[in-house]
Motif scaffolding. Structure first.
Motif, PDB file in Angstrom:
ATOM      1  N   THR A 158      12.870  68.324  53.908  1.00 65.72           N
ATOM      2  CA  THR A 158      13.455  67.558  52.816  1.00 65.72           C
ATOM      3  C   THR A 158      14.122  66.296  53.372  1.00 65.72           C
ATOM      4  OG1 THR A 158      15.625  68.609  52.969  1.00 65.72           O
ATOM      5  CG2 THR A 158      13.958  69.729  51.611  1.00 65.72           C
ATOM      6  N   PRO A 159      14.482  65.354  52.503  1.00 66.47           N
ATOM      7  CA  PRO A 159      15.252  64.188  52.988  1.00 66.47           C
ATOM      8  C   PRO A 159      16.535  64.608  53.713  1.00 66.47           C
ATOM      9  CG  PRO A 159      14.373  63.749  50.811  1.00 66.47           C
ATOM     10  CD  PRO A 159      14.070  65.200  51.097  1.00 66.47           C
ATOM     11  N   LEU A 160      17.241  65.623  53.173  1.00 67.05           N
ATOM     12  CA  LEU A 160      18.428  66.124  53.869  1.00 67.05           C
ATOM     13  C   LEU A 160      18.030  66.724  55.217  1.00 67.05           C
ATOM     14  CD1 LEU A 160      21.459  66.848  53.931  1.00 67.05           C
ATOM     15  CD2 LEU A 160      20.867  68.989  52.755  1.00 67.05           C
ATOM     16  N   GLY A 161      16.883  67.395  55.254  1.00 65.97           N
ATOM     17  CA  GLY A 161      16.410  67.961  56.510  1.00 65.97           C
ATOM     18  C   GLY A 161      16.224  66.904  57.582  1.00 65.97           C
ATOM     19  N   HIS A 162      15.718  65.742  57.203  1.00 67.09           N
ATOM     20  CA  HIS A 162      15.578  64.640  58.154  1.00 67.09           C
ATOM     21  C   HIS A 162      16.945  64.220  58.698  1.00 67.09           C
ATOM     22  CE1 HIS A 162      11.294  63.454  58.042  1.00 67.09           C
ATOM     23  NE2 HIS A 162      11.302  63.998  56.833  1.00 67.09           N
ATOM     24  N   GLU A 163      17.959  64.190  57.833  1.00 64.04           N
ATOM     25  CA  GLU A 163      19.308  63.839  58.276  1.00 64.04           C
ATOM     26  C   GLU A 163      19.851  64.886  59.242  1.00 64.04           C
ATOM     27  OE1 GLU A 163      22.194  62.409  55.375  1.00 64.04           O
ATOM     28  OE2 GLU A 163      20.593  62.429  53.868  1.00 64.04           O
ATOM     29  N   VAL A 164      19.587  66.158  58.938  1.00 62.10           N
ATOM     30  CA  VAL A 164      20.086  67.229  59.804  1.00 62.10           C
ATOM     31  C   VAL A 164      19.405  67.172  61.169  1.00 62.10           C
ATOM     32  CG1 VAL A 164      20.194  69.739  60.109  1.00 62.10           C
ATOM     33  CG2 VAL A 164      20.776  68.722  57.896  1.00 62.10           C
ATOM     34  N   VAL A 165      18.109  66.951  61.198  1.00 64.52           N
ATOM     35  CA  VAL A 165      17.402  66.829  62.479  1.00 64.52           C
ATOM     36  C   VAL A 165      17.981  65.673  63.286  1.00 64.52           C
ATOM     37  CG1 VAL A 165      15.193  66.262  63.570  1.00 64.52           C
ATOM     38  CG2 VAL A 165      15.284  67.944  61.718  1.00 64.52           C
ATOM     39  N   ALA A 166      18.252  64.548  62.635  1.00 61.63           N
ATOM     40  CA  ALA A 166      18.846  63.402  63.329  1.00 61.63           C
ATOM     41  C   ALA A 166      20.217  63.757  63.894  1.00 61.63           C
ATOM     42  CB  ALA A 166      18.948  62.205  62.380  1.00 61.63           C
ATOM     43  N   ALA A 167      21.005  64.525  63.134  1.00 61.47           N
ATOM     44  CA  ALA A 167      22.329  64.932  63.606  1.00 61.47           C
ATOM     45  C   ALA A 167      22.215  65.895  64.791  1.00 61.47           C
ATOM     46  CB  ALA A 167      23.118  65.582  62.473  1.00 61.47           C
ATOM     47  N   LEU A 168      21.256  66.802  64.738  1.00 65.14           N
ATOM     48  CA  LEU A 168      21.045  67.719  65.859  1.00 65.14           C
ATOM     49  C   LEU A 168      20.643  66.946  67.111  1.00 65.14           C
ATOM     50  CD1 LEU A 168      19.129  70.545  63.951  1.00 65.14           C
ATOM     51  CD2 LEU A 168      21.441  70.693  64.883  1.00 65.14           C
ATOM     52  N   ASN A 169      19.790  65.956  66.943  1.00 67.91           N
ATOM     53  CA  ASN A 169      19.424  65.100  68.076  1.00 67.91           C
ATOM     54  C   ASN A 169      20.639  64.368  68.636  1.00 67.91           C
ATOM     55  OD1 ASN A 169      16.177  63.966  66.766  1.00 67.91           O
ATOM     56  ND2 ASN A 169      16.730  65.862  67.779  1.00 67.91           N
ATOM     57  N   GLU A 170      21.428  63.796  67.752  1.00 70.48           N
ATOM     58  CA  GLU A 170      22.590  63.007  68.186  1.00 70.48           C
ATOM     59  C   GLU A 170      23.557  63.855  68.995  1.00 70.48           C
ATOM     60  OE1 GLU A 170      26.375  60.521  66.266  1.00 70.48           O
ATOM     61  OE2 GLU A 170      24.782  61.295  64.957  1.00 70.48           O
ATOM     62  N   HIS A 171      23.767  65.104  68.570  1.00 66.66           N
ATOM     63  CA  HIS A 171      24.756  65.960  69.222  1.00 66.66           C
ATOM     64  C   HIS A 171      24.122  66.921  70.231  1.00 66.66           C
ATOM     65  CE1 HIS A 171      27.963  64.372  66.781  1.00 66.66           C
ATOM     66  NE2 HIS A 171      27.168  64.476  65.725  1.00 66.66           N
ATOM     67  N   ARG A 172      22.856  66.699  70.534  1.00 68.61           N
ATOM     68  CA  ARG A 172      22.144  67.404  71.594  1.00 68.61           C
ATOM     69  C   ARG A 172      22.124  68.917  71.379  1.00 68.61           C
ATOM     70  NH1 ARG A 172      21.330  63.465  75.947  1.00 68.61           N
ATOM     71  NH2 ARG A 172      20.294  65.170  77.041  1.00 68.61           N
ATOM     72  N   CYS A 344      15.112  76.862  80.844  1.00 66.47           N
ATOM     73  CA  CYS A 344      16.142  76.079  81.532  1.00 66.47           C
ATOM     74  C   CYS A 344      15.757  74.608  81.605  1.00 66.47           C
ATOM     75  CB  CYS A 344      16.377  76.638  82.931  1.00 66.47           C
ATOM     76  SG  CYS A 344      17.120  78.285  82.971  1.00 66.47           S
ATOM     77  N   THR A 345      14.491  74.332  81.889  1.00 66.21           N
ATOM     78  CA  THR A 345      14.013  72.955  81.943  1.00 66.21           C
ATOM     79  C   THR A 345      14.151  72.281  80.588  1.00 66.21           C
ATOM     80  OG1 THR A 345      12.455  73.507  83.712  1.00 66.21           O
ATOM     81  CG2 THR A 345      12.022  71.500  82.449  1.00 66.21           C
ATOM     82  N   TYR A 346      13.767  73.015  79.546  1.00 69.51           N
ATOM     83  CA  TYR A 346      13.898  72.495  78.186  1.00 69.51           C
ATOM     84  C   TYR A 346      15.368  72.261  77.835  1.00 69.51           C
ATOM     85  CZ  TYR A 346      14.102  72.750  73.070  1.00 69.51           C
ATOM     86  OH  TYR A 346      14.385  72.517  71.749  1.00 69.51           O
ATOM     87  N   ALA A 347      16.234  73.187  78.206  1.00 73.70           N
ATOM     88  CA  ALA A 347      17.661  73.051  77.911  1.00 73.70           C
ATOM     89  C   ALA A 347      18.243  71.793  78.553  1.00 73.70           C
ATOM     90  CB  ALA A 347      18.414  74.290  78.392  1.00 73.70           C
ATOM     91  N   LYS A 348      17.805  71.466  79.758  1.00 72.83           N
ATOM     92  CA  LYS A 348      18.286  70.248  80.410  1.00 72.83           C
ATOM     93  C   LYS A 348      17.909  69.012  79.611  1.00 72.83           C
ATOM     94  CE  LYS A 348      18.116  72.103  85.122  1.00 72.83           C
ATOM     95  NZ  LYS A 348      17.389  72.059  86.426  1.00 72.83           N
ATOM     96  N   GLU A 349      16.699  69.032  79.032  1.00 75.78           N
ATOM     97  CA  GLU A 349      16.248  67.895  78.246  1.00 75.78           C
ATOM     98  C   GLU A 349      17.087  67.701  76.980  1.00 75.78           C
ATOM     99  OE1 GLU A 349      13.781  65.550  78.752  1.00 75.78           O
ATOM    100  OE2 GLU A 349      13.801  66.353  80.787  1.00 75.78           O
ATOM    101  N   VAL A 350      17.486  68.808  76.378  1.00 76.61           N
ATOM    102  CA  VAL A 350      18.196  68.726  75.105  1.00 76.61           C
ATOM    103  C   VAL A 350      19.715  68.667  75.306  1.00 76.61           C
ATOM    104  CG1 VAL A 350      18.592  69.831  72.865  1.00 76.61           C
ATOM    105  CG2 VAL A 350      16.336  69.943  73.923  1.00 76.61           C
ATOM    106  N   TRP A 351      20.253  69.614  76.060  1.00 72.22           N
ATOM    107  CA  TRP A 351      21.705  69.704  76.217  1.00 72.22           C
ATOM    108  C   TRP A 351      22.234  68.775  77.291  1.00 72.22           C
ATOM    109  CZ3 TRP A 351      21.483  75.713  77.055  1.00 72.22           C
ATOM    110  CH2 TRP A 351      21.165  76.340  75.836  1.00 72.22           C
ATOM    111  N   GLY A 352      21.396  68.381  78.216  1.00 73.28           N
ATOM    112  CA  GLY A 352      21.855  67.692  79.407  1.00 73.28           C
ATOM    113  C   GLY A 352      22.172  68.713  80.489  1.00 73.28           C
ATOM    114  N   LYS A 353      22.326  68.230  81.686  1.00 75.64           N
ATOM    115  CA  LYS A 353      22.543  69.149  82.813  1.00 75.64           C
ATOM    116  C   LYS A 353      23.903  69.791  82.788  1.00 75.64           C
ATOM    117  CE  LYS A 353      19.326  66.573  85.733  1.00 75.64           C
ATOM    118  NZ  LYS A 353      19.137  65.849  87.010  1.00 75.64           N
TER     119      LYS A 353
END
Length: 353
Positions: A158-172, A344-353
């Motif tokens: 949904t349009p709200l879903g796009h906003e939530v995905v963007a927020a998840l990206n922003e906050h890793r 673990c490799t994926y987590a580094k990409e998303v959360w940072g080290k």
């Protein structure tokens, strides 16, 4: 007891299912009903698991999603404080390895439904501040973000879903697309600026059930650098009676589609085994009927099938899987990746080290 590998269960349960027999017949088991007993902890250590993504917060049922989720986070904070020698909360990728070094079980806070966000994407920042690291967009039903795997319309994000995905990206935070409908999965994967995951699933090319992911979904997630965890669930066999061999077949198919760097495990089950399967079987029909009445059951859930793989459970489940993968001809390097290194490799990409 070390397996020699980092073992990450990308979706699991830390609980003693034998402690409260009635729990298996309840519609929803919440964090304050979990029994993290001495046996639970001993079994987890003995299994060799390094970290577990545990489900907390609102998933389904008659709870106010936001308030219930806050209470569940507090409950898990208390559980970890009560067992400081055994448990530690995972906030960054490096914490997984640190848990292994300290001989502790890393606990990853994850949601299986983003309903608690409601219509306020800014809550993602608050959840991140409280230690949440994984947010699954939908459960089986549709919510305000997108359609789940049982939603017949398959409407997508949904349009709200796009906003939530963007927020998840922003906050890793991890964007987990387990349980999502196909269009929701594909659209969220394309919309995300960071790699996404499907932390517990099977392969629909092998068993055509909505809870399993199509090759298109799997391939797109992997192409973006994401992660796919194969579960130990009945949906891995068309009969509903999945075996350890079925788990291996779905892992092998996922590796063929995604590549060996993007596949792992998310069992969707406990480490401590149910002792009395006959008594559990008697309660199971009521449990499945409740889920079906609530519209939350997945296609393939039946009262005559266990919601786990009977010959791949208990403290030896990860060792047995490693043995079967080795028997299939997989190298120790590939097995290491599947058991935990890829997560673990994926987590580094998303959360940072």
């Amino acid at each position: 007891m070390s397996l020699g590998y980092i073992v990450v269960n990308a979706l699991g349960v830390l609980d003693d299912p034998n402690a409260v027999p009635a729990a298996a017949a309840q519609l929803v088991q919440t964090s304050d009903q979990l029994t993290v007993s001495e046996r639970t902890l001993a079994d987890a250590h003995a299994s060799g698991v390094t970290a577990i993504n545990v489900t907390l917060g609102y998933t389904m049922g008659d709870f106010p999603p936001y308030e219930h989720t806050l209470r569940e986070i507090e409950t898990w904070d208390t559980i970890i404080r009560t067992h400081p020698q055994d448990l530690m909360r995972v906030g960054a990728a490096r914490d997984i390895a640190e848990a292994g070094r300290q001989g502790k079980i890393g606990i990853i806070y994850g949601f299986q439904n983003a309903a608690a966000v409601e219509d306020r994407p800014e809550r993602v920042a608050a959840f991140a501040g409280l230690g949440v690291r994984v947010i699954q967009l939908t459960y089986n039903q549709a919510n305000q973000i997108g359609d789940g795997s049982t939603a017949p319309e398959n409407r997508g994000l949904t349009p709200l879903g796009h906003e939530v995905v963007a927020a998840l990206n922003e906050h890793r935070l991890m964007v987990d697309l387990s349980h999502s409908g196909e269009r929701t999965c594909l659209e969220a994967t394309r919309a995300s600026r960071r790699p996404v995951s499907v932390n517990h699933t099977g392969c629909r090319a092998l068993v055509d059930l909505p809870r399993n992911k199509t090759d298109e979904e799997l391939r797109l997630v992997a192409a973006g650098g994401g992660f796919v965890g194969i579960y130990f669930m009945p949906f891995l066999n068309a009969s509903g009676h999945a075996t350890a061999r079925d788990v291996v077949e779905h892992i092998a198919h996922a590796v063929n589609v995604c590549g060996e760097d993007h596949v792992g495990i998310g069992t969707d089950g406990t480490i401590t085994a149910i002792d009395d399967l006959d008594a559990y079987r008697d309660r199971l029909a009521e449990h499945v009927a409740q889920r079906q009445a609530a519209g939350a059951a997945a296609a393939g859930e039946r009262s005559d099938t266990f919601p786990f793989v009977a010959d791949l459970r208990g403290v030896g489940q990860f060792r047995e899987l490693a043995r079967l993968l080795e028997q299939r001809g997989y190298s120790s390097t590939r097995i290491e990746k599947i058991l935990g290194r890829n997560f673990c490799t994926y987590a580094k990409e998303v959360w940072g080290k």
